[in-house]
Write a protein that holds these residues in place. Structure first.
Motif, short mmCIF file in Angstrom:
data_model
loop_
_atom_site.label_atom_id
_atom_site.label_comp_id
_atom_site.label_asym_id
_atom_site.label_seq_id
_atom_site.Cartn_x
_atom_site.Cartn_y
_atom_site.Cartn_z
N ALA B 253 129.77 47.46 -24.79
CA ALA B 253 128.96 48.13 -25.80
C ALA B 253 127.48 48.13 -25.42
CB ALA B 253 129.16 47.44 -27.16
N ILE B 254 127.01 47.03 -24.84
CA ILE B 254 125.61 46.96 -24.40
C ILE B 254 125.36 48.01 -23.33
CG2 ILE B 254 123.92 45.56 -23.15
CD1 ILE B 254 125.16 43.08 -24.47
N ALA B 255 126.28 48.10 -22.36
CA ALA B 255 126.12 49.06 -21.27
C ALA B 255 126.18 50.49 -21.79
CB ALA B 255 127.20 48.82 -20.22
N ALA B 256 127.01 50.73 -22.79
CA ALA B 256 127.21 52.09 -23.29
C ALA B 256 125.95 52.67 -23.92
CB ALA B 256 128.36 52.12 -24.28
N VAL B 257 125.10 51.84 -24.54
CA VAL B 257 123.91 52.38 -25.20
C VAL B 257 122.64 52.19 -24.39
CG1 VAL B 257 124.88 52.01 -27.50
CG2 VAL B 257 123.39 50.27 -26.51
N ALA B 258 122.74 51.45 -23.27
CA ALA B 258 121.54 51.19 -22.45
C ALA B 258 120.92 52.53 -22.03
CB ALA B 258 121.91 50.37 -21.24
N PRO B 259 119.61 52.65 -21.97
CA PRO B 259 118.61 51.60 -22.14
C PRO B 259 118.24 51.29 -23.58
CG PRO B 259 117.52 53.66 -21.58
CD PRO B 259 118.99 53.95 -21.58
N ARG B 260 118.87 51.98 -24.55
CA ARG B 260 118.60 51.59 -25.94
C ARG B 260 119.26 50.26 -26.23
NH1 ARG B 260 121.43 55.89 -27.46
NH2 ARG B 260 122.04 54.83 -29.38
N ARG B 261 118.85 49.64 -27.35
CA ARG B 261 119.45 48.36 -27.71
C ARG B 261 120.66 48.57 -28.60
NH1 ARG B 261 114.45 45.11 -30.06
NH2 ARG B 261 113.06 45.28 -28.27
N LEU B 262 121.60 47.65 -28.50
CA LEU B 262 122.76 47.65 -29.37
C LEU B 262 122.30 47.40 -30.81
CD1 LEU B 262 125.80 47.81 -28.95
CD2 LEU B 262 125.83 45.32 -28.73
N GLU B 263 122.85 48.17 -31.75
CA GLU B 263 122.51 47.93 -33.15
C GLU B 263 123.59 47.07 -33.79
OE1 GLU B 263 119.78 51.60 -34.69
OE2 GLU B 263 121.72 51.18 -35.64
N ILE B 264 123.15 45.97 -34.36
CA ILE B 264 124.12 45.09 -35.01
C ILE B 264 123.71 44.93 -36.46
CG2 ILE B 264 125.13 42.78 -35.00
CD1 ILE B 264 123.92 43.03 -31.86
N THR B 265 124.54 45.49 -37.35
CA THR B 265 124.21 45.46 -38.78
C THR B 265 125.34 44.78 -39.54
OG1 THR B 265 125.28 47.60 -39.12
CG2 THR B 265 122.93 47.63 -38.60
N ASN B 266 125.05 44.41 -40.78
CA ASN B 266 126.06 43.85 -41.65
C ASN B 266 127.10 44.94 -41.93
OD1 ASN B 266 127.59 42.91 -43.85
ND2 ASN B 266 125.84 41.88 -44.81
N PRO B 267 128.35 44.73 -41.54
CA PRO B 267 129.36 45.78 -41.73
C PRO B 267 129.53 46.17 -43.19
CG PRO B 267 130.24 43.97 -40.44
CD PRO B 267 128.92 43.52 -40.96
N THR B 268 129.13 45.28 -44.12
CA THR B 268 129.25 45.62 -45.53
C THR B 268 127.92 46.05 -46.13
OG1 THR B 268 128.92 43.31 -46.18
CG2 THR B 268 131.17 44.02 -45.78
N ASN B 269 126.91 46.19 -45.29
CA ASN B 269 125.63 46.74 -45.74
C ASN B 269 124.85 47.18 -44.52
OD1 ASN B 269 123.20 47.49 -46.82
ND2 ASN B 269 122.95 45.67 -48.09
N PRO B 270 125.05 48.40 -44.04
CA PRO B 270 124.44 48.85 -42.79
C PRO B 270 122.92 48.84 -42.79
CG PRO B 270 126.08 50.41 -43.58
CD PRO B 270 125.87 49.42 -44.67
N ASP B 271 122.30 48.70 -43.96
CA ASP B 271 120.84 48.62 -44.00
C ASP B 271 120.34 47.22 -43.71
OD1 ASP B 271 120.91 50.97 -46.71
OD2 ASP B 271 120.53 51.34 -44.57
N GLU B 272 121.26 46.27 -43.62
CA GLU B 272 120.85 44.91 -43.24
C GLU B 272 121.00 44.83 -41.73
OE1 GLU B 272 123.07 41.71 -45.07
OE2 GLU B 272 121.53 40.23 -44.55
N ARG B 273 119.88 44.99 -41.04
CA ARG B 273 119.92 45.17 -39.60
C ARG B 273 119.60 43.88 -38.88
NH1 ARG B 273 119.10 50.63 -38.42
NH2 ARG B 273 117.86 50.06 -36.60
N PHE B 274 120.64 43.15 -38.46
CA PHE B 274 120.44 41.87 -37.79
C PHE B 274 119.73 42.06 -36.46
CE2 PHE B 274 122.77 40.17 -41.09
CZ PHE B 274 124.13 40.47 -41.10
N SER B 275 119.99 43.17 -35.78
CA SER B 275 119.43 43.35 -34.43
C SER B 275 117.95 43.66 -34.46
CB SER B 275 120.19 44.45 -33.68
OG SER B 275 120.35 45.59 -34.49
#
Lengths: 106, 370
Positions: B253-275
Protein backbone atom coordinates in the motif's frame (compact mmCIF):
# COMPACT_ATOMS: atom_id res chain seq x y z
CA UNK A 1 13.30 -33.54 12.28
CA UNK A 2 12.74 -33.92 16.01
CA UNK A 3 9.95 -31.36 16.11
CA UNK A 4 8.73 -28.65 13.71
CA UNK A 5 11.02 -25.98 15.18
CA UNK A 6 14.18 -28.09 15.21
CA UNK A 7 16.88 -28.49 12.63
CA UNK A 8 16.92 -31.52 10.39
CA UNK A 9 19.44 -34.08 11.63
CA UNK A 10 21.03 -37.00 9.87
CA UNK A 11 21.54 -39.90 12.27
CA UNK A 12 22.98 -43.42 12.18
CA UNK A 13 21.42 -46.30 14.04
CA UNK A 14 23.36 -49.47 14.65
CA UNK A 15 21.62 -52.56 15.90
CA UNK A 16 22.32 -56.25 15.82
CA UNK A 17 20.29 -58.90 17.52
CA UNK A 18 21.92 -59.58 20.83
CA UNK A 19 23.37 -56.07 21.28
CA UNK A 20 21.70 -52.90 22.41
CA UNK A 21 20.91 -50.26 19.78
CA UNK A 22 23.24 -47.30 19.43
CA UNK A 23 22.59 -44.03 17.70
CA UNK A 24 25.02 -41.45 16.39
CA UNK A 25 24.15 -37.95 15.22
CA UNK A 26 26.14 -37.39 12.04
CA UNK A 27 25.05 -34.02 10.73
CA UNK A 28 24.99 -31.39 12.09
CA UNK A 29 27.45 -32.73 14.68
CA UNK A 30 26.61 -32.45 18.35
CA UNK A 31 28.36 -29.53 19.94
CA UNK A 32 28.74 -28.25 23.48
CA UNK A 33 27.54 -24.78 24.50
CA UNK A 34 29.80 -21.84 23.87
CA UNK A 35 30.36 -21.65 27.62
CA UNK A 36 32.06 -25.05 27.40
CA UNK A 37 29.66 -27.23 29.39
CA UNK A 38 29.61 -30.79 28.06
CA UNK A 39 26.44 -32.22 26.53
CA UNK A 40 24.33 -33.90 29.22
CA UNK A 41 23.15 -37.48 28.88
CA UNK A 42 25.69 -38.50 26.28
CA UNK A 43 28.26 -41.30 26.08
CA UNK A 44 31.81 -40.35 25.25
CA UNK A 45 33.72 -43.20 23.64
CA UNK A 46 36.50 -43.48 21.04
CA UNK A 47 36.46 -39.76 20.50
CA UNK A 48 32.80 -39.60 19.58
CA UNK A 49 29.76 -38.39 21.47
CA UNK A 50 26.48 -40.23 21.18
CA UNK A 51 23.15 -39.70 22.87
CA UNK A 52 22.30 -41.83 25.83
CA UNK A 53 18.70 -42.71 25.31
CA UNK A 54 17.63 -45.09 28.05
CA UNK A 55 18.55 -46.41 31.46
CA UNK A 56 19.51 -50.07 31.17
CA UNK A 57 18.60 -51.06 34.75
CA UNK A 58 15.02 -49.99 34.06
CA UNK A 59 14.82 -52.40 31.15
CA UNK A 60 13.26 -49.64 29.07
CA UNK A 61 14.72 -51.22 25.93
CA UNK A 62 14.06 -54.92 25.29
CA UNK A 63 14.76 -56.80 22.06
CA UNK A 64 11.09 -57.48 21.52
CA UNK A 65 10.30 -53.77 21.10
CA UNK A 66 9.78 -51.73 17.93
CA UNK A 67 12.81 -49.54 17.28
CA UNK A 68 10.58 -46.82 15.88
CA UNK A 69 8.51 -46.13 18.97
CA UNK A 70 11.40 -46.63 21.34
CA UNK A 71 14.93 -45.79 20.28
CA UNK A 72 14.08 -43.52 17.34
CA UNK A 73 11.34 -41.82 19.29
CA UNK A 74 13.63 -41.29 22.29
CA UNK A 75 16.13 -39.78 19.90
CA UNK A 76 13.50 -37.20 18.83
CA UNK A 77 12.95 -36.33 22.47
CA UNK A 78 16.70 -36.25 23.15
CA UNK A 79 17.33 -33.93 20.20
CA UNK A 80 14.52 -31.61 21.28
CA UNK A 81 15.98 -31.47 24.78
CA UNK A 82 19.48 -30.98 23.31
CA UNK A 83 18.37 -27.97 21.28
CA UNK A 84 16.62 -26.50 24.30
CA UNK A 85 19.81 -27.07 26.29
CA UNK A 86 21.89 -25.32 23.61
CA UNK A 87 19.52 -22.35 23.75
CA UNK A 88 19.02 -22.08 27.51
CA UNK A 89 21.72 -24.13 29.30
CA UNK A 90 19.00 -26.11 31.04
CA UNK A 91 18.31 -29.79 30.30
CA UNK A 92 14.55 -30.33 30.12
CA UNK A 93 14.57 -34.02 29.29
CA UNK A 94 14.98 -35.45 32.78
CA UNK A 95 17.22 -38.45 33.18
CA UNK A 96 19.79 -40.12 35.42
CA UNK A 97 23.49 -39.26 35.70
CA UNK A 98 26.10 -41.96 35.09
CA UNK A 99 27.70 -43.04 38.27
CA UNK A 100 25.61 -40.98 40.61
CA UNK A 101 22.42 -42.97 40.07
CA UNK A 102 20.42 -39.99 41.21
CA UNK A 103 17.56 -38.77 39.04
CA UNK A 104 17.58 -35.26 37.54
CA UNK A 105 14.55 -33.23 38.42
CA UNK A 106 12.49 -33.62 35.27
CA UNK B 1 -1.74 -12.27 -3.14
CA UNK B 2 0.49 -13.10 -0.17
CA UNK B 3 3.84 -14.66 -1.05
CA UNK B 4 4.08 -18.33 -0.24
CA UNK B 5 6.54 -19.01 2.54
CA UNK B 6 8.55 -22.14 1.76
CA UNK B 7 8.35 -23.44 5.30
CA UNK B 8 4.83 -23.20 6.62
CA UNK B 9 4.29 -21.51 9.92
CA UNK B 10 3.92 -24.15 12.59
CA UNK B 11 1.80 -24.40 15.66
CA UNK B 12 5.04 -24.44 17.63
CA UNK B 13 6.30 -21.13 16.21
CA UNK B 14 2.90 -19.62 16.92
CA UNK B 15 3.21 -20.85 20.51
CA UNK B 16 6.56 -19.08 20.89
CA UNK B 17 5.24 -15.83 19.41
CA UNK B 18 2.15 -15.94 21.58
CA UNK B 19 4.34 -16.39 24.65
CA UNK B 20 6.43 -13.39 23.56
CA UNK B 21 3.26 -11.29 23.37
CA UNK B 22 1.89 -12.63 26.64
CA UNK B 23 5.13 -11.83 28.49
CA UNK B 24 4.76 -8.18 27.45
CA UNK B 25 1.23 -7.61 28.70
CA UNK B 26 0.47 -5.64 31.80
CA UNK B 27 0.91 -7.69 34.93
CA UNK B 28 -2.22 -8.77 36.78
CA UNK B 29 -1.62 -6.16 39.47
CA UNK B 30 -1.05 -3.42 36.90
CA UNK B 31 -4.32 -4.36 35.24
CA UNK B 32 -6.18 -4.45 38.58
CA UNK B 33 -4.75 -1.07 39.48
CA UNK B 34 -5.90 0.48 36.21
CA UNK B 35 -9.32 -1.17 36.44
CA UNK B 36 -9.83 0.13 39.96
CA UNK B 37 -8.93 3.69 38.96
CA UNK B 38 -11.19 3.47 35.91
CA UNK B 39 -14.16 2.49 38.09
CA UNK B 40 -13.41 5.14 40.69
CA UNK B 41 -13.02 8.01 38.23
CA UNK B 42 -15.93 6.82 36.10
CA UNK B 43 -18.03 6.67 39.23
CA UNK B 44 -17.05 10.22 40.23
CA UNK B 45 -17.90 11.58 36.79
CA UNK B 46 -21.30 9.91 36.64
CA UNK B 47 -22.55 10.75 40.13
CA UNK B 48 -26.16 12.00 40.04
CA UNK B 49 -25.45 15.11 42.14
CA UNK B 50 -22.60 16.43 39.98
CA UNK B 51 -22.71 19.33 37.54
CA UNK B 52 -22.16 16.83 34.75
CA UNK B 53 -25.27 14.84 35.59
CA UNK B 54 -27.53 16.98 33.40
CA UNK B 55 -25.26 16.10 30.44
CA UNK B 56 -25.80 12.36 31.03
CA UNK B 57 -22.16 11.23 31.05
CA UNK B 58 -21.41 7.95 29.31
CA UNK B 59 -18.03 6.43 30.20
CA UNK B 60 -16.05 3.95 28.09
CA UNK B 61 -12.40 2.97 27.55
CA UNK B 62 -10.30 3.41 24.43
CA UNK B 63 -6.79 2.38 23.44
CA UNK B 64 -4.80 -0.76 24.05
CA UNK B 65 -6.59 -1.81 27.24
CA UNK B 66 -9.91 -1.73 25.39
CA UNK B 67 -8.44 -3.65 22.45
CA UNK B 68 -6.41 -6.17 24.50
CA UNK B 69 -3.21 -5.16 22.74
CA UNK B 70 -1.22 -3.85 25.73
CA UNK B 71 2.55 -3.95 25.53
CA UNK B 72 4.64 -2.78 28.47
CA UNK B 73 6.65 0.31 27.46
CA UNK B 74 10.31 -0.38 26.71
CA UNK B 75 11.99 2.42 28.63
CA UNK B 76 10.13 1.61 31.84
CA UNK B 77 7.89 4.54 31.08
CA UNK B 78 4.48 4.66 32.65
CA UNK B 79 1.52 2.71 31.47
CA UNK B 80 -1.83 4.40 30.98
CA UNK B 81 -5.51 4.00 30.34
CA UNK B 82 -7.74 6.23 28.24
CA UNK B 83 -11.21 6.91 29.54
CA UNK B 84 -13.73 8.69 27.32
CA UNK B 85 -16.36 10.77 29.09
CA UNK B 86 -19.04 11.35 26.47
CA UNK B 87 -21.62 13.96 27.39
CA UNK B 88 -24.62 15.64 25.75
CA UNK B 89 -22.73 18.86 25.04
CA UNK B 90 -25.77 20.64 23.63
CA UNK B 91 -24.94 24.27 22.98
CA UNK B 92 -21.56 24.24 24.73
CA UNK B 93 -18.41 25.24 22.91
CA UNK B 94 -15.42 22.89 22.75
CA UNK B 95 -13.47 24.75 25.41
CA UNK B 96 -16.55 25.03 27.64
CA UNK B 97 -17.00 21.24 27.58
CA UNK B 98 -13.32 20.70 28.32
CA UNK B 99 -13.38 23.10 31.27
CA UNK B 100 -16.55 21.50 32.64
CA UNK B 101 -14.80 18.14 32.76
CA UNK B 102 -11.69 19.66 34.31
CA UNK B 103 -13.70 21.39 37.01
CA UNK B 104 -15.60 18.23 37.90
CA UNK B 105 -12.33 16.37 38.37
CA UNK B 106 -10.82 19.25 40.33
CA UNK B 107 -13.83 19.23 42.65
CA UNK B 108 -12.48 15.97 44.04
CA UNK B 109 -9.74 16.65 46.59
CA UNK B 110 -7.84 13.46 45.79
CA UNK B 111 -7.64 14.35 42.13
CA UNK B 112 -7.07 18.10 42.31
CA UNK B 113 -3.32 18.04 42.82
CA UNK B 114 -2.78 15.32 40.22
CA UNK B 115 -4.44 17.00 37.27
CA UNK B 116 -2.66 18.12 34.11
CA UNK B 117 -4.25 19.80 31.08
CA UNK B 118 -3.25 18.10 27.83
CA UNK B 119 -4.26 18.87 24.27
CA UNK B 120 -7.31 16.58 24.07
CA UNK B 121 -7.61 15.17 27.56
CA UNK B 122 -7.22 15.83 31.24
CA UNK B 123 -4.44 13.71 32.68
CA UNK B 124 -4.75 12.25 36.17
CA UNK B 125 -1.25 11.38 37.32
CA UNK B 126 -0.93 8.63 39.92
CA UNK B 127 2.15 7.85 41.95
CA UNK B 128 2.80 4.28 40.86
CA UNK B 129 3.86 4.70 37.22
CA UNK B 130 0.31 4.98 36.01
CA UNK B 131 -1.80 7.79 34.59
CA UNK B 132 -5.39 8.02 33.46
CA UNK B 133 -6.23 10.20 30.44
CA UNK B 134 -9.82 11.43 30.53
CA UNK B 135 -11.14 12.54 27.15
CA UNK B 136 -14.26 14.70 26.97
CA UNK B 137 -16.55 14.29 24.00
CA UNK B 138 -20.01 14.98 22.69
CA UNK B 139 -22.07 13.13 20.06
CA UNK B 140 -21.37 14.54 16.60
CA UNK B 141 -24.63 15.80 15.12
CA UNK B 142 -23.17 15.88 11.60
CA UNK B 143 -21.83 12.31 11.48
CA UNK B 144 -23.45 8.90 11.87
CA UNK B 145 -23.94 6.61 14.89
CA UNK B 146 -21.21 6.75 17.51
CA UNK B 147 -19.03 9.50 16.07
CA UNK B 148 -18.09 12.14 18.61
CA UNK B 149 -16.44 15.56 18.71
CA UNK B 150 -13.53 16.01 21.08
CA UNK B 151 -12.24 19.42 22.25
CA UNK B 152 -8.76 20.18 20.90
CA UNK B 153 -6.99 22.91 22.89
CA UNK B 154 -4.50 23.76 20.16
CA UNK B 155 -7.30 24.21 17.64
CA UNK B 156 -9.48 25.83 20.30
CA UNK B 157 -12.22 23.86 18.59
CA UNK B 158 -13.66 20.38 18.07
CA UNK B 159 -11.93 17.50 16.34
CA UNK B 160 -13.79 14.42 15.03
CA UNK B 161 -13.31 11.00 16.56
CA UNK B 162 -15.02 7.65 17.07
CA UNK B 163 -13.35 5.58 19.78
CA UNK B 164 -16.32 3.31 20.40
CA UNK B 165 -16.68 2.64 16.69
CA UNK B 166 -12.98 1.84 16.44
CA UNK B 167 -13.03 -0.67 19.29
CA UNK B 168 -16.07 -2.41 17.82
CA UNK B 169 -14.49 -2.45 14.36
CA UNK B 170 -11.31 -3.99 15.75
CA UNK B 171 -13.14 -6.76 17.59
CA UNK B 172 -15.14 -7.56 14.46
CA UNK B 173 -12.00 -7.61 12.30
CA UNK B 174 -10.38 -9.96 14.83
CA UNK B 175 -13.20 -12.39 14.10
CA UNK B 176 -12.58 -11.92 10.40
CA UNK B 177 -15.85 -10.07 9.90
CA UNK B 178 -16.40 -7.16 7.55
CA UNK B 179 -18.38 -4.35 9.07
CA UNK B 180 -21.41 -4.03 6.88
CA UNK B 181 -23.14 -1.23 8.69
CA UNK B 182 -21.96 1.21 11.35
CA UNK B 183 -25.30 1.29 13.07
CA UNK B 184 -25.27 -2.22 14.43
CA UNK B 185 -23.80 -3.95 17.47
CA UNK B 186 -22.79 -7.49 16.47
CA UNK B 187 -23.94 -10.71 18.09
CA UNK B 188 -21.31 -11.87 20.56
CA UNK B 189 -19.37 -15.01 19.54
CA UNK B 190 -20.40 -18.44 20.72
CA UNK B 191 -17.19 -18.95 22.69
CA UNK B 192 -14.90 -16.39 24.25
CA UNK B 193 -11.60 -17.08 22.52
CA UNK B 194 -8.64 -17.18 24.83
CA UNK B 195 -6.23 -15.82 22.35
CA UNK B 196 -7.17 -13.33 19.67
CA UNK B 197 -4.73 -13.74 16.80
CA UNK B 198 -5.18 -10.18 15.55
CA UNK B 199 -4.49 -8.77 19.02
CA UNK B 200 -1.33 -10.90 19.35
CA UNK B 201 -0.18 -9.66 15.94
CA UNK B 202 -0.66 -6.04 17.04
CA UNK B 203 1.28 -6.68 20.25
CA UNK B 204 4.19 -8.16 18.28
CA UNK B 205 4.25 -5.27 15.82
CA UNK B 206 4.17 -2.72 18.64
CA UNK B 207 6.94 -4.50 20.48
CA UNK B 208 9.14 -4.69 17.39
CA UNK B 209 8.60 -0.96 17.00
CA UNK B 210 9.58 -0.37 20.65
CA UNK B 211 12.79 -2.41 20.31
CA UNK B 212 13.68 -0.74 17.02
CA UNK B 213 12.98 2.88 17.98
CA UNK B 214 13.68 2.56 21.70
CA UNK B 215 11.11 5.21 22.62
CA UNK B 216 12.41 7.76 20.11
CA UNK B 217 10.24 10.45 18.52
CA UNK B 218 10.16 8.86 15.08
CA UNK B 219 8.42 5.72 16.38
CA UNK B 220 5.17 5.19 14.47
CA UNK B 221 2.12 5.72 16.69
CA UNK B 222 0.32 2.66 18.02
CA UNK B 223 -3.04 3.73 16.59
CA UNK B 224 -1.52 3.75 13.10
CA UNK B 225 -0.03 0.26 13.51
CA UNK B 226 -3.28 -1.01 15.05
CA UNK B 227 -5.47 0.38 12.26
CA UNK B 228 -3.25 -1.08 9.52
CA UNK B 229 -3.33 -4.44 11.29
CA UNK B 230 -7.12 -4.45 11.55
CA UNK B 231 -7.45 -3.37 7.95
CA UNK B 232 -5.18 -6.01 6.44
CA UNK B 233 -5.88 -8.95 8.74
CA UNK B 234 -7.56 -11.69 6.75
CA UNK B 235 -8.41 -14.18 9.46
CA UNK B 236 -5.02 -15.92 9.45
CA UNK B 237 -4.95 -18.68 12.06
CA UNK B 238 -1.43 -18.03 13.35
CA UNK B 239 0.15 -14.83 14.59
CA UNK B 240 3.22 -15.39 12.40
CA UNK B 241 1.17 -15.50 9.19
CA UNK B 242 -0.97 -12.58 10.36
CA UNK B 243 2.06 -10.37 11.07
CA UNK B 244 3.77 -11.32 7.80
CA UNK B 245 0.68 -10.65 5.69
CA UNK B 246 -0.13 -7.37 7.46
CA UNK B 247 3.42 -6.16 6.82
CA UNK B 248 3.35 -7.27 3.19
CA UNK B 249 0.03 -5.55 2.50
CA UNK B 250 1.22 -2.37 4.24
CA UNK B 251 4.43 -2.38 2.21
CA UNK B 252 2.37 -2.81 -0.96
CA UNK B 253 0.00 0.00 0.00
CA UNK B 254 2.87 2.39 0.78
CA UNK B 255 4.47 1.67 -2.61
CA UNK B 256 1.15 2.05 -4.42
CA UNK B 257 0.63 5.68 -3.36
CA UNK B 258 4.28 6.80 -3.33
CA UNK B 259 5.45 9.54 -3.46
CA UNK B 260 2.26 10.56 -1.65
CA UNK B 261 1.78 9.34 1.90
CA UNK B 262 -0.54 6.54 2.89
CA UNK B 263 -3.73 7.85 4.47
CA UNK B 264 -4.73 6.08 7.62
CA UNK B 265 -8.07 7.10 9.07
CA UNK B 266 -10.51 5.71 11.61
CA UNK B 267 -12.56 3.23 9.55
CA UNK B 268 -15.64 4.29 11.51
CA UNK B 269 -14.95 8.00 11.08
CA UNK B 270 -12.89 8.90 7.99
CA UNK B 271 -12.50 12.48 9.22
CA UNK B 272 -10.37 11.24 12.09
CA UNK B 273 -7.08 11.20 10.26
CA UNK B 274 -4.42 9.32 12.21
CA UNK B 275 -1.83 9.76 9.46
CA UNK B 276 -1.88 13.54 9.88
CA UNK B 277 0.57 12.87 12.70
CA UNK B 278 3.35 11.91 10.21
CA UNK B 279 6.20 14.21 9.30
CA UNK B 280 8.51 13.51 6.36
CA UNK B 281 11.06 12.07 8.75
CA UNK B 282 8.69 9.86 10.71
CA UNK B 283 6.91 8.63 7.57
CA UNK B 284 10.12 7.51 5.95
CA UNK B 285 11.17 5.85 9.22
CA UNK B 286 7.79 4.10 9.28
CA UNK B 287 8.13 2.84 5.71
CA UNK B 288 11.61 1.51 6.32
CA UNK B 289 10.51 -0.12 9.58
CA UNK B 290 7.73 -2.01 7.77
CA UNK B 291 10.12 -3.19 5.05
CA UNK B 292 12.81 -4.49 7.36
CA UNK B 293 10.36 -6.11 9.80
CA UNK B 294 8.70 -7.94 6.92
CA UNK B 295 12.08 -9.39 5.91
CA UNK B 296 12.83 -10.39 9.49
CA UNK B 297 9.47 -12.21 9.84
CA UNK B 298 10.08 -14.19 6.65
CA UNK B 299 13.51 -15.18 7.95
CA UNK B 300 12.09 -16.10 11.35
CA UNK B 301 9.65 -18.48 9.70
CA UNK B 302 12.54 -20.14 7.86
CA UNK B 303 14.77 -20.45 10.91
CA UNK B 304 16.07 -23.88 11.77
CA UNK B 305 16.61 -25.14 15.26
CA UNK B 306 15.69 -23.70 18.60
CA UNK B 307 19.04 -21.95 19.19
CA UNK B 308 18.65 -19.95 15.96
CA UNK B 309 15.00 -19.20 16.74
CA UNK B 310 15.87 -17.89 20.17
CA UNK B 311 18.58 -15.67 18.71
CA UNK B 312 16.21 -14.17 16.20
CA UNK B 313 13.41 -13.68 18.71
CA UNK B 314 15.90 -11.96 20.98
CA UNK B 315 17.06 -9.60 18.24
CA UNK B 316 13.53 -8.76 17.20
CA UNK B 317 11.65 -8.63 20.49
CA UNK B 318 14.28 -8.38 23.22
CA UNK B 319 16.06 -10.83 25.47
CA UNK B 320 13.46 -11.12 28.22
CA UNK B 321 10.43 -11.99 26.08
CA UNK B 322 12.54 -14.36 23.93
CA UNK B 323 13.80 -16.36 26.87
CA UNK B 324 10.35 -16.35 28.48
CA UNK B 325 8.98 -17.89 25.29
CA UNK B 326 11.64 -20.62 25.06
CA UNK B 327 11.21 -21.39 28.77
CA UNK B 328 7.47 -21.80 28.22
CA UNK B 329 8.22 -24.17 25.33
CA UNK B 330 10.51 -26.22 27.61
CA UNK B 331 7.72 -26.35 30.21
CA UNK B 332 5.25 -27.66 27.62
CA UNK B 333 7.84 -30.22 26.57
CA UNK B 334 8.33 -31.48 30.14
CA UNK B 335 4.60 -31.55 30.77
CA UNK B 336 3.97 -33.48 27.57
CA UNK B 337 6.69 -35.98 28.38
CA UNK B 338 5.03 -36.68 31.68
CA UNK B 339 1.60 -36.97 30.07
CA UNK B 340 2.73 -38.93 27.01
CA UNK B 341 4.36 -37.50 23.90
CA UNK B 342 3.29 -38.36 20.40
CA UNK B 343 5.11 -37.91 17.14
CA UNK B 344 4.53 -37.96 13.42
CA UNK B 345 6.60 -39.40 10.60
CA UNK B 346 7.73 -36.18 8.94
CA UNK B 347 7.55 -33.38 11.46
CA UNK B 348 8.51 -35.20 14.61
CA UNK B 349 7.19 -34.58 18.08
CA UNK B 350 4.01 -32.71 18.78
CA UNK B 351 5.35 -30.64 21.64
CA UNK B 352 2.73 -27.95 21.90
CA UNK B 353 -0.46 -29.53 20.72
CA UNK B 354 -1.38 -32.98 19.50
CA UNK B 355 -1.27 -32.62 15.73
CA UNK B 356 -3.40 -34.82 13.55
CA UNK B 357 -0.29 -36.32 11.92
CA UNK B 358 1.26 -37.26 15.28
CA UNK B 359 0.16 -40.88 15.35
CA UNK B 360 2.92 -42.64 17.20
CA UNK B 361 3.35 -42.75 20.96
CA UNK B 362 6.75 -42.40 22.59
CA UNK B 363 7.48 -45.20 25.05
CA UNK B 364 8.66 -44.32 28.50
CA UNK B 365 12.41 -43.80 28.88
CA UNK B 366 15.00 -42.22 31.14
CA UNK B 367 18.01 -40.46 29.67
CA UNK B 368 21.25 -41.75 31.09
CA UNK B 369 24.90 -40.97 30.42
CA UNK B 370 27.22 -38.50 32.14
Amino acid sequence: MPNPLARVYRVRLEYELGTSPKVWVEDPPLEPRSSGEPIPHAYREEGTVRPCLYYPPNREWRPDMWLATTVMAWLLVWLTAYELWLATGIWSGGGVDHGSGTKDAA
Amino acid sequence: MATLVARSSSVELDFLLEQVARSLELTASQYENAAGKYLAVGGWLSQPDSRLAALRPFIYPQGSMALRTTVRPILALEYDLDLVCQMDGGGLSAMELYDLLYERLAANETYRSRLEKKNRCVRLQYANDFHLDIIPGTPDPGRPSRCILVPDRELQNWTPSNPLGFVTWFHLRARGEIVVTRAMVPLPPQTILEKITLAVAVQLIKRRRDVKFNGGDLAPRSIILTTLSGRFYRGEATAAEAVLNILEETERAIAAVAPRRLEITNPTNPDERFSDWFTDGSYSAFASFIRSFRREMAELMEANGLPELQRRLEEMFGATPASAAVRAFAQEFKKKRADGLRFGATSGLAVVKNRSDAHYPVSRNTFFGD
